[in-house]
Scaffold this motif. Structure first.
Motif, PDB file in Angstrom:
ATOM      1  N   ILE A   1       0.840  -1.208   0.000  1.00  0.00           N
ATOM      2  CA  ILE A   1       0.000   0.000   0.000  1.00  0.00           C
ATOM      3  C   ILE A   1       0.872   1.253   0.000  1.00  0.00           C
ATOM      4  N   LYS A   2       2.177   1.079   0.221  1.00  0.00           N
ATOM      5  CA  LYS A   2       3.097   2.228   0.209  1.00  0.00           C
ATOM      6  C   LYS A   2       4.486   1.734  -0.179  1.00  0.00           C
ATOM      7  N   ILE A   3       5.195   2.531  -0.954  1.00  0.00           N
ATOM      8  CA  ILE A   3       6.566   2.212  -1.359  1.00  0.00           C
ATOM      9  C   ILE A   3       7.445   3.416  -1.016  1.00  0.00           C
ATOM     10  N   ILE A   4       8.538   3.162  -0.303  1.00  0.00           N
ATOM     11  CA  ILE A   4       9.458   4.244   0.062  1.00  0.00           C
ATOM     12  C   ILE A   4      10.855   3.914  -0.469  1.00  0.00           C
ATOM     13  N   HIS A   5      11.406   4.849  -1.250  1.00  0.00           N
ATOM     14  CA  HIS A   5      12.766   4.708  -1.778  1.00  0.00           C
ATOM     15  C   HIS A   5      13.702   5.467  -0.836  1.00  0.00           C
ATOM     16  N   LEU A   6      14.484   4.729  -0.081  1.00  0.00           N
ATOM     17  CA  LEU A   6      15.361   5.336   0.922  1.00  0.00           C
ATOM     18  C   LEU A   6      16.790   5.409   0.405  1.00  0.00           C
ATOM     19  N   ASN A   7      17.384   6.600   0.528  1.00  0.00           N
ATOM     20  CA  ASN A   7      18.777   6.810   0.127  1.00  0.00           C
ATOM     21  C   ASN A   7      19.564   7.281   1.343  1.00  0.00           C
TER      22      ASN A   7
END
Length: 320
Positions: A261-267
């Motif tokens: 339900i949610k996608i987070i691209h972490l850098n």
């Protein structure tokens, strides 16, 4: 003759009793709920399985907002009933198993659009049911909340050593059995799995996340399934997916096989990388300012030179 009549009467009573038991058995089942998120244009399977041991006369899938028209109605081995089907579903829905083997009454919905977003109910009709009742007046055995849209995506950049919150909120109004955060590159081990009010499941958690992840709200109040990731390193850079598990889901399925339900691209960037990037930006800015200043100076010199030349010509003409 009397004995034959009694045997026939007994058989009828047994059949009637069996029909009542079948209906009661199905009615007593608590509907399993499931959430699905798919992208427009995809094909989705709405899974549903009838209780074993009861022959079926048919299955009916409905969405209550469609009033009296259904999504799909069919009997085993027969063609779907198109007369009662809502126009938007015609030629787009079919049984996964036309014979409904082992109670499989799942349907396949093709070429989904945002208009297909809604709550789908699976209703089964026992073969011994003689009374014609609409599925709108009976209880479902499965409820699927279908969302046709791109999952919400977010980008976050943090410095190593920081604590970051990966925010996610489940759809309101549905009790949750738990939340699972994953990164696909970690194969079958997750980032975090937990149920409301309980301790996280450490058995399935990837070793690199142990003792570093916790729920922002341990009770998942109002669907808050955000997690806090502590002391991040460059190894934490990646794509994180948030998957929720409804309280009514009895079938154990891995989040790797479901939709987020949610996608987070972490850098997670090293401080040196950030400084170099900042220096590069300032250098480009300085060059741009210098070029603009030089252009301005050249422009002034040209204008002044042109004016001075005009004055000299006038002076020279007046002398003669």
């Amino acid at each position: 003759m009397m004995a034959l009549f009694q045997s026939f009467r007994t058989m009828c009573l047994l059949l009637a009793g069996f029909a009542v038991i079948c209906q009661a058995e199905i009615s007593s089942i608590k509907a399993v709920e499931e959430y699905k998120t798919v992208i427009p244009g995809q094909t989705v399977t709405l899974e549903c399985r009838a209780p074993g041991g009861f022959p079926l006369a048919g299955v009916e899938w409905i969405r209550r907002e469609l009033t009296k028209e259904n999504v799909f109605f069919c009997s085993p081995g027969e063609k779907p009933n198109l007369e009662t089907q809502h126009p938007s579903f015609k030629n787009r829905v079919e049984l996964e198993d036309g014979d409904m083997t082992d109670g499989n009454v799942s349907v396949i919905l093709k070429n989904v659009t945002s208009n297909d977003t809604g709550t789908y109910e699976c209703h089964v009709i026992p073969e011994t049911t003689h009374e014609k009742r609409s599925a709108f007046d009976t209880d479902p055995i499965k409820i699927i909340h279908l969302n046709v849209s791109q999952p919400v995506e977010e980008y976050k950049t943090v410095i190593p050593g920081q604590t970051v919150t990966l925010e996610c909120r489940a759809p309101g109004g549905f009790p949750l059995a738990g939340v699972e955060w994953i990164r696909h590159e970690l194969t079958k081990e997750n980032v975090f799995f937990c149920s409301p009010g309980e301790k996280p499941n450490l058995e399935t958690q990837h070793p690199s996340f142990k003792n570093r992840v916790e729920l922002e709200d341990g009770d998942m109040t109002y669907g808050n399934v955000s997690v806090i990731l502590k002391n991040v390193t460059s190894n934490d850079t990646g794509t994180y997916e948030c998957h929720v598990i409804p309280e009514t889901t009895h079938e154990k399925r891995s989040a790797f096989d479901t939709d987020p339900i949610k996608i987070i691209h972490l850098n997670v960037s090293q401080p040196g990388d950030t400084e170099d990037e900042d220096h590069g930006v300032w250098w480009l800015l300085a060059v741009a300012v210098a070029a603009a200043a030089a252009a301005a100076v050249i422009g002034v010199v040209v204008v002044v030179g042109f004016v001075m030349r005009c004055i000299q010509k006038r002076t020279h003409s007046s002398i003669y």
